[in-house]
Write a protein that holds these residues in place. Structure first.
Motif, mmCIF file in Angstrom:
data_model
loop_
_atom_site.group_PDB
_atom_site.id
_atom_site.type_symbol
_atom_site.label_atom_id
_atom_site.label_comp_id
_atom_site.label_asym_id
_atom_site.label_seq_id
_atom_site.Cartn_x
_atom_site.Cartn_y
_atom_site.Cartn_z
ATOM 1 N N ILE A 31 109.983 19.956 -14.365
ATOM 2 C CA ILE A 31 108.820 19.949 -13.484
ATOM 3 C C ILE A 31 108.943 21.012 -12.395
ATOM 4 O O ILE A 31 107.980 21.696 -12.058
ATOM 5 N N LEU A 59 105.186 16.582 -16.505
ATOM 6 C CA LEU A 59 104.141 15.892 -15.749
ATOM 7 C C LEU A 59 103.429 14.859 -16.608
ATOM 8 O O LEU A 59 103.148 13.741 -16.184
ATOM 9 N N VAL A 94 105.319 17.265 -7.050
ATOM 10 C CA VAL A 94 104.044 17.203 -7.769
ATOM 11 C C VAL A 94 102.918 17.669 -6.855
ATOM 12 O O VAL A 94 102.023 18.420 -7.266
ATOM 13 N N ALA A 108 99.156 17.783 -12.637
ATOM 14 C CA ALA A 108 99.814 17.360 -11.404
ATOM 15 C C ALA A 108 98.930 16.367 -10.647
ATOM 16 O O ALA A 108 99.415 15.369 -10.100
ATOM 17 N N CYS A 168 99.143 13.090 -12.408
ATOM 18 C CA CYS A 168 100.504 12.575 -12.264
ATOM 19 C C CYS A 168 100.654 11.952 -10.881
ATOM 20 O O CYS A 168 101.203 10.859 -10.724
#
Lengths: 161, 1015
Positions: free
Chosen positions: B116, B128, B170, B187, B190
């Motif tokens: 990530i 993700l 993130v 993202a 997520c």
């Protein structure tokens, strides 16, 4: 939020499942069994929604395959119905007039595509073109790797001859 | 044939496909699992290709529903592979397969994190996606506890630290300008996933500005994902995101005008319907829109959507445009601003429920029902009644269900007769799946809106006749209670019961009701043909061979009652009945045996009279208990009337009526004012009556009070409820002339368990409550309904909130017009844990009478709970980490109402404490978990353990743990209150064994016990 996605054949066989909320394997089997009983027996001219244990299932039949998505009671049903169609159109574009067999033997491809369409139970991308582009890019990455591996193993094969 | 590109996989899939049945399939799958297991054991020789192939096979098997309990390591190891093809397979299989086994996941956490935060965007996407998909299962527990837990480190669970440290990464990806859209949209979702499980991961202060900027995003894919995130954020805390509101309206304008939307983001010509729906959804979480310009812009867009959506031929286009339209309707309903638009909405919905397209019709019905809840549109919707009734007969059960909900919601005194009769008619043909609900709804409506009581009796008897299996005991107890409490109704009910007994193939419940009613009141019919005691007896007795052992005691009691009412005594009948009693005295069923021998004993003791006396006792007890039954859903308007006293007043005119006489004896007995009844046969003698009335005069007003009472209520003559009003004229308390209907405490307790119902009712007003709870916020709507034909004046409502609740009450109108309903919304915020209850001080004036009621509001602690299930791996580390007071409190509680473990589980679950069966190894223990929400604690996990003593169900030991000392204490006390004093609304209680007869007047509240303990 979509709780789970199920693809079930007219005979009740599971073709694809994706769970966005926690369910044990036992609960999953129970849901698939009971939901098949409800949906597969519904006639053709009825609406695309069924009440399901405090949730709602939006489903649509394409040829011999039922696409089902489970949502909250106050989620927008028609929106989800068109996510299903959107998914089918993307599959159709990828496989070239998709049929059940494509999905059976390429269930892993179907997973890749679904992961580009939905994550966390939410719609991720609404452009068919973008998804097609992303999947093509993934495929070519795999191909390149295969060629590299192929040539590498050739070299090794040659060298060890 | 389309092949997977892996021969071995294709062959396996093909084999499974060719299996003729499930058993053959299982054999094939087991064989394959064995094969894979062996291959994995000799891992050395496995090429990446083979590894991939086997892992796919495992996933396929798992997808078919088989357990796959090995090979997880191999799947996981692929994630750390350097090459994309292996990595891709590793990620997808792991995220599907490993949701129940997070030990393995810890092994890859670093690999995932490295992907990530790494520079390879394809790898970033894989990481993700996996977190977004498998997060809930994998890190469920780690993310649950919140701020106060962080001080108290919870074990050494890597996942939690992982998720906490991951969120900033993130977030960085989401707002990064150098990241490509494909990474950023992942993202966003997520982060949504991380946030759903742990709201702390988004730092509200700084983040709302970021969100506002993100809404300027030009890439539609990213914007769609960001909008999903925003919906989740505002649904939890709209206050922090006001700055997003105008942006949302801008986006909506842009979409609606189709400005600058790339072609690929239109769907059948409609600019991203999904983004439109999401944006309107986000707007629905803001209570209002203050800025007039923004508001005007939004309403223009909404107007355009409402007016500009046409039905077209293409199904997908139609669905997409209507998805947008229905969301716009919901938004208009929410903003509820210009009545002009509201009527447009109703008109549209009226159109929709009449179209042929089933989806639109379904949604039309559903949204009409929603509309009934938010605003008073009864009158407009009533115009569509015929159309809605047509949908009740639709071939599609989904549509029938929505039609039933709507009919139920729109029913009031004016249309109750029509609607209930439609429901009854539908009952005979309805699906099994719907009958119970249908029966209950019909019963509730009949009771709530009955224009007269004989109609109510008709409806319930028809209900039992048509759907006896689906009529719960509560319903037939209700009708019996009604008849018992309304003398005028008794001959009518007896006639009806007698008629039903003539029908062939009677449902057993109908036998019970008919037998009960005839036992009590058949003597009122004696002059009719076919209604002599002998004939009544023989027709009831005919049913005896067909009924189950639970009904036999009722029939036996009926015989005794018939006998006692027979004047002059009939020796032949008596012999016959005694013979039956004697026969049943040796019955194998204990219940029946006891009943028969009790009857015989009484008969022997004092001949018939004692039997009469005990029958009366039970009837009197029924009258006493009339309050208790009110809890079943909507109470009747005359639920609590002191009927015994009413019949007393009328007595002189019917003093020759043995029943009235005996009823008084029974009542006296029940009240404890007279412990023994004169064993003489009831001879109508004024002197005796006088004596009997003596002690009662203290409690009931003298007979002379009757005329004045009647005149005082004559103003209600044209009220359809006048029957009730008459019955209600409170004879026992002349100083406060308005008495509540039903038991206020029970109503409150019922509302603690559900979110809508009646809070208070008296002859003039009904106060209903509807509540929605979300985390630590609550929204209550009080429905003040004026039942009378005169206005209610000087209406005042004051909330006396305890310090832990912030309650905002909207303006209460001074006057409620006749037959009108006003809605008072209340916003509740739970600041900190407390079990104190807020009180609504409500008053109004009817004529010159001032009525005041202090009502507890059902904004109790349990409303701020959200059940959550935890596994044993999750529970025990938490449990141990919270060691001792003040975070973990234990208490031995005595004097608990005895409950079986199952009943206790039900009780816990009904208070949103989720019981995890089997989690505690000791079967006598019970473990439950829940999340509590308040402003001070945020989301806080609470764990409860109850250890019961199977030899003594009145005591137990309870331990409660949470991360906040006050919460632990308050929750413990709250649960204790429920265990020690269980409100009667808990259905599990009906199975509690009946209490001895001597305790009738006090404490016997269960109708089942009441009726089965007749003698």
């Amino acid at each position: 939020m979509i709780q789970y996605v199920l693809l079930i054949s007219r005979q009740g066989k599971v073709r694809l499942t994706k769970w966005y909320s926690p369910y044990s394997q036992k609960e999953r089997s129970k849901i698939i069994r009971e939901l098949s009983g409800v949906i597969l027996t519904r006639g053709p001219k009825l609406c695309n929604f069924v009440d399901w244990k405090g949730f709602k299932v939006v489903y649509k039949r394409y040829a011999s395959l039922y696409f089902c998505m489970c949502i909250h009671q106050d989620d927008n049903e028609l929106e989800v119905l068109e996510i299903i169609h959107h998914f089918v159109e993307i599959l159709d574009r990828y496989f070239g007039s998709v049929c059940e067999l494509d999905l059976i033997f390429n269930f892993h491809k179907a997973y890749y595509i679904l992961d580009e369409l939905l994550i966390a139970g939410e719609l991720q991308e609404s452009s068919k073109k973008t998804i097609a582009r992303l999947i093509a890019a993934q495929d070519s990455l795999v191909e390149t790797a295969k060629e590299e591996a192929g040539s590498l193993s050739n070299i090794i094969a040659q060298a060890t001859k | 044939m389309a092949l997977s590109g892996m021969r071995g996989l294709s062959v396996f899939i093909s084999d499974v496909r060719n299996c003729q049945n499930k058993e053959v399939e299982r054999v094939r799958v087991d064989k394959e699992l064995g094969n894979i297991r062996t291959r994995f054991k000799n891992e050395k020789g496995l090429t990446p290709y083979e590894k991939k192939k086997y892992v796919w096979k495992m996933l396929y098997i798992y997808m078919l529903g088989y357990d796959v309990d090995f090979g997880h390591m191999e799947a996981v190891s692929l994630i750390s592979a350097p090459k994309y093809p292996e990595k891709q397979v590793g990620y997808i299989v792991t995220s599907c397969l490993l949701n129940e086994n997070h030990d393995f996941l810890r092994l890859v956490i670093n690999a995932v994190r490295n992907d990530i935060i790494g520079r390879n965007e394809t790898f970033q996407c894989l990481g993700l996606t996996m977190i977004a998909i498998s997060y809930s299962e994998t890190f469920r527990l780690e993310s649950m506890p919140t701020s106060s837990f962080t001080e108290k480190k919870v074990g050494n669970i890597g996942g939690r630290e992982f998720s906490e440290s991951l969120a900033p990464d993130v977030q960085k990806l989401l707002i990064s300008s150098s990241c490509r859209p494909l990474v950023r949209k992942k993202a966003a979702l997520c982060l949504l996933r991380l946030y759903r499980k742990n709201p702390d991961v988004v730092n509200v202060d700084g983040w709302s500005d970021r969100m506002t900027q993100l809404l300027d995003e030009r890439d539609m894919g990213v914007l769609t994902a960001v909008m999903s995130l925003l919906v989740a954020l505002v649904s939890n805390n709209y206050d922090a995101y006001w700055s997003c509101l105008p942006k949302c309206v801008k986006i909506l304008e842009r979409l609606a005008r189709n400005q600058d939307i790339p072609q690929e983001y239109t769907y059948y010509g409609i600019p991203s319907p999904w983004l439109q729906v999401k944006t309107m959804r986000a707007l629905q979480y803001f209570p209002t829109i203050e800025d007039p310009n923004t508001r005007r812009s939004l309403f223009e867009v909404l107007q355009r959507i409402l007016m500009g959506t046409d039905v077209v031929k293409n199904v997908n286009k139609n669905n997409a445009s209507h998805a947008v339209l229905f969301e716009a309707l919901a938004l208009v309903m929410h903003l509820d601003a210009e009545k002009e638009m509201m009527s447009q909405c109703v008109a549209l919905l009226g159109k929709f429920i009449a179209v042929r397209e089933p989806n639109i019709r379904y949604l039309g019905l559903e949204n009409m029902t929603r509309m009934l809840m938010v605003t008073d549109v009864h009158d407009i919707i009533k115009r569509h009644q015929a159309q809605i009734i047509t949908s009740l007969k639709d071939p599609d059960i989904s549509i029938r269900r929505r039609a039933l909900d709507l009919l139920y919601g729109m029913c009031d005194v004016t249309n109750a007769k029509d609607i209930v009769e439609e429901l009854l008619q539908y009952l005979s043909t309805a699906d099994f799946a719907m009958r119970e609900e249908l029966a209950l709804k019909a019963a509730i409506l009949a009771e709530k809106f009955a224009p007269d009581l004989s109609w109510y009796v008709d409806v319930i008897l028809q209900l039992i006749d048509k759907a006896g299996d689906f009529v719960s005991d509560d319903i037939w107890f209700r009708v019996v209670q009604f008849v018992t409490n309304n003398e005028d109704l008794q001959p009518y009910a007896a006639v009806k019961a007698r008629e039903y007994l003539d029908k062939p193939a009677l449902h057993e419940t109908m036998v019970k009701v008919s037998a009960y009613i005839l036992g009590e009141y058949s003597h009122l019919l004696t002059r009719r043909p076919g209604c002599s005691p002998k004939e009544i007896f023989s027709i009831v007795h005919e049913k005896l061979p067909t009924v189950s052992s639970t009904t036999v005691p009722i029939l036996l009691s009926t015989y005794a009652k018939i006998l006692m009412h027979t004047q002059p005594p009939d020796q032949e009948l008596q012999d016959h009945i005694w013979a039956i009693f004697n026969k049943y005295e040796s019955c194998i069923d204990v219940e029946i045996q006891q009943r028969a021998s009790a009857l015989i004993k009484k008969a022997e003791d004092t001949e018939v009279d004692t039997a009469e006396q005990s029958a009366i006792k039970s009837r009197a007890a029924l009258q006493q208990s009339s309050n208790a039954l009110v809890v079943t859903d909507q109470p009747p308007s005359n639920g609590s009337l002191p009927v015994g006293q009413l019949s007393l007043v009328k007595m002189p005119s019917i003093s020759s009526n043995a029943d009235a006489n005996s009823a008084d004896q029974g009542l006296t007995e029940a009240n404890g004012a007279l412990s023994r009844v004169d064993p003489q046969p009831p001879t109508p003698s004024p002197d005796l009556l006088g004596d009997l009335l003596g002690p009662l005069a203290i409690e009931a007003p003298p007979n002379a009070a009757l005329p004045s009472e009647q005149s005082s209520i004559s103003g209600l003559e044209y009220d359809p409820n006048s029957v009730d009003a008459l019955a209600l004229a409170p004879l026992d308390d002349l100083t406060n002339s308005v008495q509540p209907i039903g038991n206020i405490a029970e109503r409150f307790h019922a509302l603690c368990l559900k979110d809508s119902g009646v809070l208070y009712e008296d002859p003039y007003i009904q106060i209903g409550v509807k509540a929605e709870w979300r985390m630590h916020h609550g929204r209550l709507v009080l429905f003040l309904g004026n039942k009378s034909t005169s206005p209610l004046l000087s209406v005042q409502a004051l909330i006396l909130p305890p310090s832990h609740l912030k309650i905002e009450l909207s303006l209460v109108p001074d006057t409620i017009p006749p037959r009108a309903q006003v809605q008072i919304p209340l916003e509740v915020v739970n600041l900190r844990p407390s079990r104190d209850v807020s009180v609504l001080d409500f008053s109004y004036k009817f004529g010159s009478t001032m009525v005041n009621a202090k009502l507890r509001l059902p904004a109790v602690l349990s409303k701020f709970l959200q059940p959550i299930s935890v596994s044993s791996e999750e529970f025990f580390p938490q449990w141990r980490s919270l060691s001792g007071p003040p975070l973990k409190l234990q208490e031995v509680i005595r004097g608990v109402k005895p409950l079986s473990l199952l009943e206790m589980s039900n009780l816990f679950n009904s208070y949103r404490l989720m019981v995890s069966p089997g989690l505690d190894p000791n079967p006598n223990n019970l473990v439950a978990s829940t999340t509590f929400y308040s402003e001070s604690t945020q989301a806080m996990l609470c764990l409860i353990r109850v250890e019961t003593d199977p030899s003594d169900r009145t005591q137990l030991r309870m331990t409660v743990a949470s991360g906040d000392p006050t919460l632990t204490l308050e929750l413990k006390e709250f649960i204790k209150e429920q265990l020690v004093n269980i409100p009667m609304a808990v259905p599990a209680l009906s199975s509690i064994p009946q209490q001895p007869q001597s305790t009738f007047p006090v404490g016997l509240t269960d109708p089942g016990a009441m009726l089965s303990g007749l003698l």
